[in-house]
Scaffold this motif. Sequence first.
Motif, PDB file in Angstrom:
ATOM      1  N   ASP A  69       0.859  -1.174   0.000  1.00  0.00           N
ATOM      2  CA  ASP A  69       0.000   0.000   0.000  1.00  0.00           C
ATOM      3  C   ASP A  69       0.905   1.237   0.000  1.00  0.00           C
ATOM      4  O   ASP A  69       1.697   1.417   0.927  1.00  0.00           O
ATOM      5  CB  ASP A  69      -0.888  -0.017   1.254  1.00  0.00           C
ATOM      6  CG  ASP A  69      -1.806   1.174   1.345  1.00  0.00           C
ATOM      7  OD1 ASP A  69      -1.714   2.098   0.497  1.00  0.00           O
ATOM      8  OD2 ASP A  69      -2.629   1.198   2.283  1.00  0.00           O
ATOM      9  N   PRO A  70       0.807   2.092  -1.034  1.00  0.00           N
ATOM     10  CA  PRO A  70       1.682   3.273  -1.086  1.00  0.00           C
ATOM     11  C   PRO A  70       1.583   4.166   0.150  1.00  0.00           C
ATOM     12  O   PRO A  70       2.517   4.896   0.459  1.00  0.00           O
ATOM     13  CB  PRO A  70       1.200   4.021  -2.334  1.00  0.00           C
ATOM     14  CG  PRO A  70       0.532   2.988  -3.171  1.00  0.00           C
ATOM     15  CD  PRO A  70      -0.058   1.984  -2.209  1.00  0.00           C
ATOM     16  N   ALA A  71       0.491   4.088   0.875  1.00  0.00           N
ATOM     17  CA  ALA A  71       0.333   4.912   2.081  1.00  0.00           C
ATOM     18  C   ALA A  71       1.046   4.311   3.293  1.00  0.00           C
ATOM     19  O   ALA A  71       1.198   4.979   4.308  1.00  0.00           O
ATOM     20  CB  ALA A  71      -1.150   5.093   2.388  1.00  0.00           C
ATOM     21  N   GLN A  72       1.468   3.045   3.189  1.00  0.00           N
ATOM     22  CA  GLN A  72       2.110   2.380   4.331  1.00  0.00           C
ATOM     23  C   GLN A  72       3.428   1.730   3.922  1.00  0.00           C
ATOM     24  O   GLN A  72       3.625   0.534   4.089  1.00  0.00           O
ATOM     25  CB  GLN A  72       1.168   1.337   4.924  1.00  0.00           C
ATOM     26  CG  GLN A  72      -0.096   1.933   5.500  1.00  0.00           C
ATOM     27  CD  GLN A  72      -0.996   0.882   6.111  1.00  0.00           C
ATOM     28  OE1 GLN A  72      -0.803  -0.312   5.941  1.00  0.00           O
ATOM     29  NE2 GLN A  72      -1.993   1.331   6.849  1.00  0.00           N
ATOM     30  N   MET A  73       4.326   2.529   3.399  1.00  0.00           N
ATOM     31  CA  MET A  73       5.633   2.029   2.973  1.00  0.00           C
ATOM     32  C   MET A  73       6.554   1.873   4.183  1.00  0.00           C
ATOM     33  O   MET A  73       6.557   2.719   5.074  1.00  0.00           O
ATOM     34  CB  MET A  73       6.250   2.998   1.966  1.00  0.00           C
ATOM     35  CG  MET A  73       5.377   3.252   0.746  1.00  0.00           C
ATOM     36  SD  MET A  73       5.185   1.810  -0.300  1.00  0.00           S
ATOM     37  CE  MET A  73       6.685   1.912  -1.236  1.00  0.00           C
ATOM     38  N   GLN A  74       7.332   0.783   4.191  1.00  0.00           N
ATOM     39  CA  GLN A  74       8.286   0.518   5.262  1.00  0.00           C
ATOM     40  C   GLN A  74       9.712   0.739   4.742  1.00  0.00           C
ATOM     41  O   GLN A  74      10.105   0.106   3.758  1.00  0.00           O
ATOM     42  CB  GLN A  74       8.148  -0.926   5.753  1.00  0.00           C
ATOM     43  CG  GLN A  74       6.816  -1.246   6.381  1.00  0.00           C
ATOM     44  CD  GLN A  74       6.579  -0.448   7.648  1.00  0.00           C
ATOM     45  OE1 GLN A  74       7.467  -0.292   8.470  1.00  0.00           O
ATOM     46  NE2 GLN A  74       5.374   0.077   7.792  1.00  0.00           N
TER      47      GLN A  74
END
Length: 128
Positions: A69-74
């Motif tokens: 998910d581009p909003a939750q990059m690690q």
Amino acid sequence: MQSKPQVLVWLTCDGVHIDPATGKHTILGIFSNICGRQFPFVHPYMVWFLTVSDVQPGKHKVRISMGVDPAQMQPLIEREFESKSPLQRINLINEVRNLTFPAPGQYDLLIEIDDEVLLSTNIQVTSQ
């Protein structure tokens, strides 16, 4: 006006050999997708090879993040490097060990220098 750093090369590969006599880089085993037998799947070793230019002189930080998910990059890689001149082509060899993929799918990758996005790409992970 300062130019924005530019990505010249982005490769996922098995390894990079640097010739001690010439400094030339030999890229080994380029690949664009990953196949796993069962999930979660752990890929033991790969290299993310990045060449940048137009980087202002001084110390800088590269960050490579991954996620579904581009909003939750690690963030997976955060490291400093130095530029001597904006004309310099800087090769950054980023070793990635034991990267876990929970399930098949498309994993987004985000490459940043000094918190500025330079490249958004992805890697496809499939089951055999």
